[in-house]
Design an enzyme around this catalytic site. Structure first.
Site, short mmCIF file in Angstrom:
data_model
loop_
_atom_site.label_atom_id
_atom_site.label_comp_id
_atom_site.label_asym_id
_atom_site.label_seq_id
_atom_site.Cartn_x
_atom_site.Cartn_y
_atom_site.Cartn_z
N HIS A 291 -42.45 -40.13 65.03
CA HIS A 291 -41.29 -42.09 64.68
C HIS A 291 -41.22 -42.65 66.59
O HIS A 291 -41.18 -41.77 67.47
CB HIS A 291 -39.65 -41.50 65.26
CG HIS A 291 -39.04 -42.37 64.69
ND1 HIS A 291 -39.18 -42.84 63.36
CD2 HIS A 291 -37.97 -43.35 65.44
CE1 HIS A 291 -37.64 -43.66 63.36
NE2 HIS A 291 -37.49 -44.54 64.33
N ASP A 293 -40.99 -46.13 67.60
CA ASP A 293 -39.40 -47.41 67.00
C ASP A 293 -40.93 -48.07 67.79
O ASP A 293 -41.37 -49.16 68.87
CB ASP A 293 -38.19 -47.43 68.21
CG ASP A 293 -37.49 -46.25 67.40
OD1 ASP A 293 -37.39 -46.00 66.04
OD2 ASP A 293 -37.33 -45.29 68.66
N ASP A 403 -34.76 -43.83 60.28
CA ASP A 403 -33.79 -43.75 61.04
C ASP A 403 -33.53 -45.16 61.58
O ASP A 403 -33.64 -45.84 61.97
CB ASP A 403 -34.63 -43.85 62.61
CG ASP A 403 -33.68 -43.77 63.72
OD1 ASP A 403 -32.81 -43.48 64.10
OD2 ASP A 403 -34.39 -44.78 65.28
N HIS A 616 -35.29 -51.26 62.21
CA HIS A 616 -34.08 -51.30 62.90
C HIS A 616 -33.70 -50.35 64.05
O HIS A 616 -32.51 -50.62 64.30
CB HIS A 616 -34.44 -49.60 62.15
CG HIS A 616 -35.09 -48.53 62.73
ND1 HIS A 616 -36.12 -47.79 62.65
CD2 HIS A 616 -35.13 -47.81 63.99
CE1 HIS A 616 -36.71 -46.86 62.67
NE2 HIS A 616 -36.17 -46.81 63.64
#
Ligand SMILES: [Zn+2]
Length: 1088
Positions: A291, A293, A403, A616
């Site tokens: 992941h 971000d 997420d 997000h």
């Protein structure tokens, strides 16, 4: 048998006499002992740790270092960096400050004493991130400091005793940025320095390393299997036996080999991917992921490098581990790689072709789903899927969004419209009130569309692939009644990284152990996320009745993200609206003038930017200050470009002669980009005698009309009736305002007081806002107990009618913060709804406070309604159960509404998203002031508007449309007089009649039209217009779309959100009919 049996050949039996006492093992002591074998404590020199390496070489004879440190926190390319002079440096040197980059030239010479060893590694640790480049500029592997990923395998060509060169691009940030101390969400410090404390050539004892992993997993089995299982006892015995066998001296290597043999009694043969080849049915499906971000505790510029670091690692691991499969999402990240690291992109592309590197997700970024508009959700998929299809030949089948902070009830429909039927996520496991009851289920959206949702039962998307992760992937599955299978999404993440070789080795052992002992859930590697969902969908097809969950997946956490970083939310809303207007006007300009070029490239760039900001952690407000400075810049460019393009499109539309620079007479008009009649006061040019006037009409081009003096009863009036007390009225409402608060609001036509007796509407209130940990993210329920009313100092009349009256009130928040609220009431024209409007200017410098405004209304209902994407979501106004209570702060779009039989009140806004309705009090959230991770979050000046719209009758189209009008200001411009009539026909050439619940939401050109396409996907013959319509109120709705002759529409097709034709729609006399179910979104392609 009988008496003549030969006793001498009988099997051995228990000896006559004991050889000595044997005690029962003290279980816990033998278990604790296991930790001594691989620990870093006092036995390190005598345990397996001491045998992991045959030898090391360091110092400038073997690892010669020099550095180029670019100035001003620059991040130069390889070519640029390596063209500079490098200065000698050494282990022990420090590098900084935070966010700086240092290119280190590393010259490696393997000493003769190590050359005979098969596996030589560079071990590099400066506590920060790095990317290894070959001497000729190919990025080959990422490094993460502090022991996390510090090894790079030396190529065989380096084993020759000569110097070989690589470069390390060192980034002065750790995996999670540069927060001080151990609290990662604190704002980063600017002056962090990193010490290079390891730069060694290491000869690895591979058998010792393998035994280390064997023992790790065996030890976990001894620690974590239940005490009453034979497997736990067996693991413990074998672990102790390995320790008893181990020798550090002469026969050490033999003892290590023997230790591995002992381990294999429990683990099986785990030295290759063949361990997965047994025909036993697996239950846990492991897929690597990392992941990254896109914007969080680091800026985009660092994300771009994290992608290269993380994905090059995975390419390397895929080469070394045939079973390894790696899933990566976010088209934006692939695009950055393509632009900035073309060689690495090609390497990734090769692995994608082999099916081993797997793009997933279908969206542009892993976006927030609460705040973006419906059209934004569609565009996340349109841009994401088009990118994946154009670069890799395939669209995604699974929406991958582990997420994000809650899930809109329209996601199932939009996901299906984007060609995906599966959804993967995890975050709901963070609920801090109620435990979400399902793992695998059918998630049903507002319109009854469903997706098959699976939430990683291990409750993480960054699993370390430990024994416990595999175990929990079954034991925590809440849907075992239907299907026990679980997806294990493993790999370092959030800051990127992905799986390590240790993860892959551990999983081999977990699998081996399942096959030999039966107790651990059987884990499978080598499949894809899609393979996993294929199995679930097959089960559904074969009759498994996966349970259903209707409506939104509300995250019972992170409720502050509807409000934090107000300016970014304002920019998001304004950008969405600007793009709506631009696409509509640019589409019409292409009809008007064949030489006008639809600005596809710029529109794509703007959309991609807006979609990027919906990541997000960005739009929700949980990123660093520097991320918001980047976003501000992006939004500014979007606004400048967008408004420039709107002017160009209008110039084309408004040109009578066909010459955009014509000087023929011009006439001021207002352009209404919404498909219904409007009548509003607009501001015309500053130079005009009376700057305000009416824009009236039922078409897209409205004429501006000077005010006529209304009759007193139709006009708006204001008077001060006592000191600080004002009465305002128009034909519909009569208000009393005291100290800026509305003490009475009467609907005179209905003879109805709307303010709850003894209460005050438009009351500003402030709350303590100190959540349990995640400051920018969370507002906690106890914050509600700290409510304080703010008191206003003075009100002055700013406008006194007769067309509009307004009253300005100043409210002191503290020594340093204030609010100026202008409350206004206008006359109603052409029976348009009127509302009480508040325009606020705020100077905000608070610490951990939450500003809201309240509207206690005399309306009773146990449910309130909130606008969401393409529809309405209803939520309780009470706290009956913990599920109701959890929704003490919720997300809305342009309006929230509380209605009872016969009457209701809507609160409109133009840039806010946080709301609550508790009993009869409606409450709009305005501003927060968290201090982490952005220490200056929301400090400074803000402007925003909101309004009270009372309505007779139930919640209906009046609210939906008025809220749209409130958000889509008319564009006042001038057109050539000779062009006005034809332009009006043109802009009104796609019109809709029928149910007022139908909203014509989007008009744009077809992505692949010959004259529009940028060529990334095959062009489609001719020209087309895309029209998107939705049902906004939650019921069956029918309507007719009338197409003007000017368009020359030949055929109409229903399409999905990706603009694939799904069937021709009957077109008769330039009209086609639509018939939508509740909250349905429908897209049509008009073939010209
Ligand atoms: Zn994330």
């Amino acid at each position: 048998m009988g008496g003549d049996m030969n006793y001498s050949t009988r099997p051995a039996e228990l000896p006559q006499r004991t050889a000595g006492p044997v005690g029962k093992q003290i279980h816990d002591i033998y278990k604790s002992r296991l930790g001594l074998f691989t620990g870093n404590g006092q036995y390190r020199s005598q345990n397996l740790q001491s045998k992991l390496y045959y030898g090391k070489a360091s110092g400038e004879d073997h690892v010669k270092l020099s550095v180029y440190s670019p100035p001003d926190l620059q991040r130069p390319t390889f070519q640029d960096a390596t063209s500079h002079e490098f200065k000698p440096t050494n282990v022990g040197a420090t590098f900084g400050p935070s966010w700086s980059t240092h290119w280190i030239k590393v010259q490696l010479k393997v000493p003769a004493s190590l050359q005979m060893h098969d596996l030589l590694e560079l071990h590099w640790d400066a506590g920060n991130e790095g990317l290894i480049w070959t001497e000729d500029g190919e990025p080959i592997q990422g490094l993460t400091g502090n022991g996390e990923r510090i090894e790079w395998i030396l190529p065989k060509s380096f084993h020759d005793g000569h110097f070989h060169t690589i470069y390390i691009e060192m980034a002065c940030n750790a995996m999670f940025g540069n927060a001080p101390g151990g609290d990662m969400i604190q704002p980063p410090v600017p002056n962090r320095y990193f010490t290079l404390f390891k730069a060694d050539i290491v000869a690895v004892n591979q058998e010792a390393r393998q035994l280390y992993i064997d023992f790790w997993v065996l030890g976990d089995a001894a620690r974590e299997f239940p005490d009453d299982s034979w497997q736990e006892h067996r693991a413990l015995q074998l672990g102790n036996k390995i320790m008893n066998t181990f020798e550090t001296e002469e026969h050490s290597q033999d003892s290590i080999l023997e230790g591995r043999r002992i381990a294999s009694e429990f683990l099986g043969d785990v030295d290759s991917a063949k361990v997965y080849d047994t025909d036993q049915e697996p239950v846990v499906y492991a897929v690597g992921n990392c992941h990254i971000d896109t914007s969080w505790l680091w800026p985009w510029a660092e994300t771009k490098r994290k992608i290269a670091r993380s994905w090059s690692n995975q390419c390397d691991l895929i080469d070394r581990y045939p079973e390894h499969r790696f899933a990566a999402s976010q088209a934006q990240q692939f695009k950055w790689l393509e632009q900035l690291y073309p060689k690495l992109f090609d390497r990734v592309k090769t692995k994608i072709k082999e099916g081993r590197f797997q793009p997933v997700g279908g969206s542009w970024v892993e976006h927030d789903t609460n705040l973006p508009s419906g059209e934004s959700l569609v565009r996340q998929f349109l841009y994401g899927q088009r990118y994946f299809e154009s670069r890799f030949g395939e669209r995604s089948r699974t929406f991958w969004l582990p997420d994000t902070f809650g899930y809109s009830s329209q996601l199932p429909q939009v996901t299906r419209l984007a060609g995906m039927s599966r959804f993967f996520t995890q975050k709901i496991s963070w609920n801090n009130i109620n435990n979400f009851p399902h793992t695998t289920f059918r998630w049903v959206g507002l319109d009854s569309s469903q997706v098959l949702c699976h939430m990683a039962p291990d409750d993480t998307y960054t699993a370390d692939a430990n024994f416990g992760d595999v175990m929990r992937s079954l034991t925590q599955n809440k849907s075992m009644d239907q299907d026990p299978r679980g997806l294990l999404a493993f790999g370092k993440g959030d800051g990127g990284g992905g799986p390590t070789w240790e993860h892959l080795e551990k999983l081999r052992r977990c699998r081996g152990m399942s096959d030999t002992t039966g107790l651990l859930p059987r884990v499978q590697m080598g499949g894809s996320v899609d393979d996993f969902y294929d199995k679930l969908e097959k089960a559904a097809e074969d009759g498994t009745k996966f349970v259903t969950w209707y409506g939104e997946l509300y995250l019972e956490l992170h409720r502050g993200t509807y409000t934090t970083q107000a300016k970014t939310k304002w920019n998001n809303r304004k950008s969405e609206i600007m793009l709506h207007d631009l696409e509509f006007l640019a589409t019409m300009a292409t009809i008007k003038d064949g030489s006008y070029k639809y600005p596809k490239k710029q529109i794509d760039d703007m959309w991609e930017g807006v979609l990027l900001c919906q990541f997000h952690d960005l739009l929700p407000g949980s990123a660093l200050e520097m991320c918001y400075r980047d976003a501000d810049e992006l939004y500014k460019n979007v606004a400048t470009t967008g408004h420039g393009l709107i002017r160009q499109a209008l110039a084309t539309i408004g040109s009578g002669s066909g010459d955009r620079n014509s000087t023929s007479p011009r006439h001021s008009v207002a352009i209404n980009t919404l498909p219904w009649a409007r009548a509003e006061i607009v501001r015309r040019s500053q130079t005009h005698d009376s700057p305000h006037c009416f824009a009236l009409g039922n078409a897209s081009i409205l004429s501006l009309q000077d005010f006529e003096t209304p009759t007193p009863s139709a006009g708006a009036s204001i008077k001060e009736v006592a000191e600080g007390v004002f009465q305002l009225s128009n034909a519909r409402f009569s208000l009393e305002v005291e100290n800026g608060c509305i003490t009475s609001l009467v609907d005179t036509a209905e003879d109805r007081e709307l303010v709850l007796k003894g209460h005050k509407a438009n009351q500003l209130v402030i709350y303590e806002d100190k959540p349990l940990y995640w400051q920018a993210w969370d507002v906690e329920v106890y914050s509600l107990d700290t409510r304080k009313e703010l008191h206003s100092s003075r009100s002055v009349i700013k406008e006194s009618g007769p067309h509009r009256v307004s009253l300005e009130t100043e409210t002191r928040i503290s020594e340093v913060s204030w609010i100026k609220t202008t409350l206004s009431l206008a006359i109603s024209a052409n029976d348009q709804p009127t509302y009480v409007e508040m325009e606020s200017e705020v100077e905000w410098h608070e610490d951990m406070k939450f500003l809201k405004v309240e509207f206690p209304v005399d309306i009773l209902n146990t449910e309130a309604s909130y606008e969401t994407q393409y529809g309405i979501v209803k939520r309780p106004t009470h706290y009956n159960t913990s599920w109701d209570m959890a929704k003490f702060e919720v997300c809305c779009h342009k309006w929230a509404d509380l209605s009872e039989n016969g009457y209701g009140v809507s609160i409109l806004n133009e840039s806010k998203y946080g709301f609550a309705t508790a009993g009869q009090t409606m409450r709009l959230s305005l501003l927060r002031s968290p201090k982490a991770p952005d220490a200056h979050c929301d400090m400074g000046r803000h402007h925003f508007r909101y309004a009270i719209l009372p309505h007779a009758g139930p919640l209906g189209h009046e609210t939906v449309r008025t809220a749209r009008n409130f958000n889509y200001p008319m564009l006042v411009t001038s057109l050539e007089e000779s062009a006005i009539s034809s332009s009006r026909d043109l802009l009104s050439s796609i019109s809709m009649s029928g149910s007022k619940a139908l909203i014509l939401d989007t008009i744009k050109r077809g992505e692949d039209d010959e004259d529009v396409s940028l060529g990334e996907l095959p062009k489609r013959h001719g020209r087309s217009i895309i029209v998107r319509v939705y049902e906004s109120l939650g019921g069956r709705a029918k309507g007719l779309v009338k197409l003007g002759d000017v368009l020359g529409v030949k055929k109409v097709f229903k399409t999905n959100a990706l603009e694939d034709d799904e069937g021709e729609v009957s077109l008769k006399d330039g009209t086609f009919s639509i018939d939508l179910k509740a909250f349905e979104v429908a897209t049509f392609r008009l073939q010209l």
